[in-house]
Design a protein around this motif. Sequence first.
Motif, PDB file in Angstrom:
ATOM      1  N   LYS A   6      15.498   9.870   4.129  1.00  0.00           N
ATOM      2  CA  LYS A   6      15.579   8.363   3.689  1.00  0.00           C
ATOM      3  C   LYS A   6      15.035   7.924   2.469  1.00  0.00           C
ATOM      4  CE  LYS A   6      17.781   8.056   7.845  1.00  0.00           C
ATOM      5  NZ  LYS A   6      19.611   7.989   7.304  1.00  0.00           N
ATOM      6  N   LYS A   7      14.834   7.988   1.971  1.00  0.00           N
ATOM      7  CA  LYS A   7      14.675   7.459   0.249  1.00  0.00           C
ATOM      8  C   LYS A   7      13.803   6.446   0.356  1.00  0.00           C
ATOM      9  CE  LYS A   7      16.654  11.159  -1.428  1.00  0.00           C
ATOM     10  NZ  LYS A   7      16.408  12.643  -1.709  1.00  0.00           N
ATOM     11  N   GLU A   8      12.752   6.532   1.483  1.00  0.00           N
ATOM     12  CA  GLU A   8      11.830   4.908   1.917  1.00  0.00           C
ATOM     13  C   GLU A   8      10.756   5.734   1.219  1.00  0.00           C
ATOM     14  OE1 GLU A   8      12.549   2.005   3.229  1.00  0.00           O
ATOM     15  OE2 GLU A   8      14.402   2.805   3.335  1.00  0.00           O
ATOM     16  N   ARG A   9       9.943   4.099   0.790  1.00  0.00           N
ATOM     17  CA  ARG A   9       8.404   4.624   0.202  1.00  0.00           C
ATOM     18  C   ARG A   9       7.665   4.084   1.505  1.00  0.00           C
ATOM     19  NH1 ARG A   9       5.546  -0.549  -1.326  1.00  0.00           N
ATOM     20  NH2 ARG A   9       3.627   0.274  -3.160  1.00  0.00           N
ATOM     21  N   TYR A  10       6.551   5.539   0.769  1.00  0.00           N
ATOM     22  CA  TYR A  10       5.820   4.737   2.074  1.00  0.00           C
ATOM     23  C   TYR A  10       3.938   5.289   0.661  1.00  0.00           C
ATOM     24  CZ  TYR A  10       2.282   6.573   5.812  1.00  0.00           C
ATOM     25  OH  TYR A  10       1.438   6.489   6.045  1.00  0.00           O
ATOM     26  N   ASN A  11       3.449   3.996   0.979  1.00  0.00           N
ATOM     27  CA  ASN A  11       2.507   3.786  -0.163  1.00  0.00           C
ATOM     28  C   ASN A  11       0.884   3.510   1.444  1.00  0.00           C
ATOM     29  OD1 ASN A  11       0.012   2.738  -1.305  1.00  0.00           O
ATOM     30  ND2 ASN A  11       1.212   2.117  -3.017  1.00  0.00           N
ATOM     31  N   ILE A  12       0.442   4.725   1.128  1.00  0.00           N
ATOM     32  CA  ILE A  12      -0.625   4.341   1.624  1.00  0.00           C
ATOM     33  C   ILE A  12      -1.822   3.277   1.577  1.00  0.00           C
ATOM     34  CG2 ILE A  12      -2.564   5.305   0.912  1.00  0.00           C
ATOM     35  CD1 ILE A  12      -2.468   5.730   4.285  1.00  0.00           C
ATOM     36  N   LYS A  13      -1.624   2.570   0.503  1.00  0.00           N
ATOM     37  CA  LYS A  13      -2.676   0.842   0.472  1.00  0.00           C
ATOM     38  C   LYS A  13      -1.552  -0.173   1.273  1.00  0.00           C
ATOM     39  CE  LYS A  13      -3.716   2.299  -4.191  1.00  0.00           C
ATOM     40  NZ  LYS A  13      -3.925   1.934  -5.667  1.00  0.00           N
ATOM     41  N   ASP A  14      -0.474   0.032   1.803  1.00  0.00           N
ATOM     42  CA  ASP A  14       0.257  -1.087   2.478  1.00  0.00           C
ATOM     43  C   ASP A  14       0.094  -0.530   3.915  1.00  0.00           C
ATOM     44  OD1 ASP A  14       1.152  -1.687   0.295  1.00  0.00           O
ATOM     45  OD2 ASP A  14       2.905  -0.409  -0.255  1.00  0.00           O
ATOM     46  N   GLU A  15      -0.563   0.276   4.131  1.00  0.00           N
ATOM     47  CA  GLU A  15      -0.443   0.606   5.301  1.00  0.00           C
ATOM     48  C   GLU A  15      -2.126   0.047   6.193  1.00  0.00           C
ATOM     49  OE1 GLU A  15       1.695   2.084   6.997  1.00  0.00           O
ATOM     50  OE2 GLU A  15       2.915   1.731   5.069  1.00  0.00           O
ATOM     51  N   LYS A  16      -2.502  -0.584   5.615  1.00  0.00           N
ATOM     52  CA  LYS A  16      -4.352  -0.738   6.495  1.00  0.00           C
ATOM     53  C   LYS A  16      -4.120  -1.394   7.620  1.00  0.00           C
ATOM     54  CE  LYS A  16      -4.068  -5.804   4.672  1.00  0.00           C
ATOM     55  NZ  LYS A  16      -4.759  -6.643   3.421  1.00  0.00           N
ATOM     56  N   PHE A  17      -3.357  -1.674   8.176  1.00  0.00           N
ATOM     57  CA  PHE A  17      -3.454  -2.297   9.638  1.00  0.00           C
ATOM     58  C   PHE A  17      -2.603  -1.472  10.887  1.00  0.00           C
ATOM     59  CE2 PHE A  17      -2.535  -6.673   7.607  1.00  0.00           C
ATOM     60  CZ  PHE A  17      -3.598  -7.225   7.915  1.00  0.00           C
ATOM     61  N   ASN A  18      -2.250  -0.107   9.691  1.00  0.00           N
ATOM     62  CA  ASN A  18      -2.140   1.224  10.510  1.00  0.00           C
ATOM     63  C   ASN A  18      -2.613   1.750  10.592  1.00  0.00           C
ATOM     64  OD1 ASN A  18       0.436  -0.047  11.929  1.00  0.00           O
ATOM     65  ND2 ASN A  18       1.788   0.901  10.208  1.00  0.00           N
ATOM     66  N   ILE A  19      -3.668   1.964   9.710  1.00  0.00           N
ATOM     67  CA  ILE A  19      -5.154   2.885   9.626  1.00  0.00           C
ATOM     68  C   ILE A  19      -5.865   2.564  10.059  1.00  0.00           C
ATOM     69  CG2 ILE A  19      -7.011   3.588   8.068  1.00  0.00           C
ATOM     70  CD1 ILE A  19      -5.436   3.536   5.755  1.00  0.00           C
ATOM     71  N   ILE A  20      -6.027   1.211  10.728  1.00  0.00           N
ATOM     72  CA  ILE A  20      -7.124   0.818  11.412  1.00  0.00           C
ATOM     73  C   ILE A  20      -6.804   1.168  13.128  1.00  0.00           C
ATOM     74  CG2 ILE A  20      -7.969  -2.273  12.570  1.00  0.00           C
ATOM     75  CD1 ILE A  20      -8.269  -2.427  10.093  1.00  0.00           C
ATOM     76  N   GLY A  21      -5.712   0.133  13.279  1.00  0.00           N
ATOM     77  CA  GLY A  21      -4.610   0.595  14.734  1.00  0.00           C
ATOM     78  C   GLY A  21      -4.667   2.239  15.251  1.00  0.00           C
ATOM     79  N   GLY A  22      -4.787   2.755  13.907  1.00  0.00           N
ATOM     80  CA  GLY A  22      -4.545   4.497  14.223  1.00  0.00           C
ATOM     81  C   GLY A  22      -5.946   4.972  14.863  1.00  0.00           C
ATOM     82  N   ILE A  23      -6.899   5.049  13.768  1.00  0.00           N
ATOM     83  CA  ILE A  23      -8.527   4.904  14.634  1.00  0.00           C
ATOM     84  C   ILE A  23      -8.956   4.599  15.877  1.00  0.00           C
ATOM     85  CG2 ILE A  23     -10.770   4.788  13.691  1.00  0.00           C
ATOM     86  CD1 ILE A  23     -10.577   4.848  10.894  1.00  0.00           C
ATOM     87  N   CYS A  24      -8.398   3.555  15.784  1.00  0.00           N
ATOM     88  CA  CYS A  24      -9.311   2.771  17.356  1.00  0.00           C
ATOM     89  C   CYS A  24      -8.128   3.750  18.453  1.00  0.00           C
ATOM     90  CB  CYS A  24      -8.298   1.465  17.760  1.00  0.00           C
ATOM     91  SG  CYS A  24      -9.102   0.025  16.891  1.00  0.00           S
TER      92      CYS A  24
END
Length: 298
Positions: free
Chosen positions: A216-234
Amino acid sequence: MELTWFSLALLATLFWGLSDVSFKRGTDPNDKYSHLRILIMIGIIMGLQAFVELYKLDFNYSIKTNFIYFPVSFLYILSMAVDFYGYRYLQISVGSPVASTSGAMAGILSFMVLGKTMTGIQFLAVSLITIGLILLAVLEGKEARKKDLSLEEKKLNLGAVALIFPIIYAVVDAFATFLDDMYLSNILTPEEALISFELTFFIVALISLFYLVVIKKERYNIKDEKFNIIGGICETAGQFFYVYALTGNSVVAAPLMSIDSIVAVIFGRIWLKEKLSKNQYFTIIMITIGVFILGFFE
């Protein structure tokens, strides 16, 4: 100190409620791939946790176990993907209570089909939790319909149709939990089930990442995923405690853990600045009483 099934269930409930709010906070209503971004982050973190569990077992794990547990893993991940997709259209305080009725459904299935037992007082507590969740879902739906939406919000608002996402989640997740109970009772250990689920989720994350970025050629930057990181840990922490709680007392633990919606509603009000009505507070108190009874008579 060894944790009881009740303590494990409460920990799972807390972490899952926090994960719901974190994922909702990180969801962009205009991003049609937001659910994939959540799946990717959960899968990566669960993959790391799986390797920790494998190390604790000295990698004494057969890959066949992953295939044995695959039906359960598939249903869990499918239900989560549907639920996350619905985050674009529903407030967390509306969708989460509806989705969380899955725990009550699973408890009833275990009670009726597997012959699990519960005392009269436990049945009363489970009934309070179930009725409270249903009432909360109804009240949340009414509150949502009262709100005035902006033009942009109206474009993304599906009305009552949007409830199909948490409803599908509840049905599929309930069946997965029911199967999980069967597997943990007769086939696999909690460690084997946990590792199998996390490894499957890790593979799903890699496939989703490939689809998002390469196809899909979408951008994926780990810096933009901070809330998903928190959610993933929980989410990963919640899954860890869930497996052991379900092994301890599935017929009561499953409905108990469904109150993660209460955590999500409360933190959603605090974090997302929404309000609770008097009737909503009443249902939360009802569910809290049910939780107290389960803990006191455990």
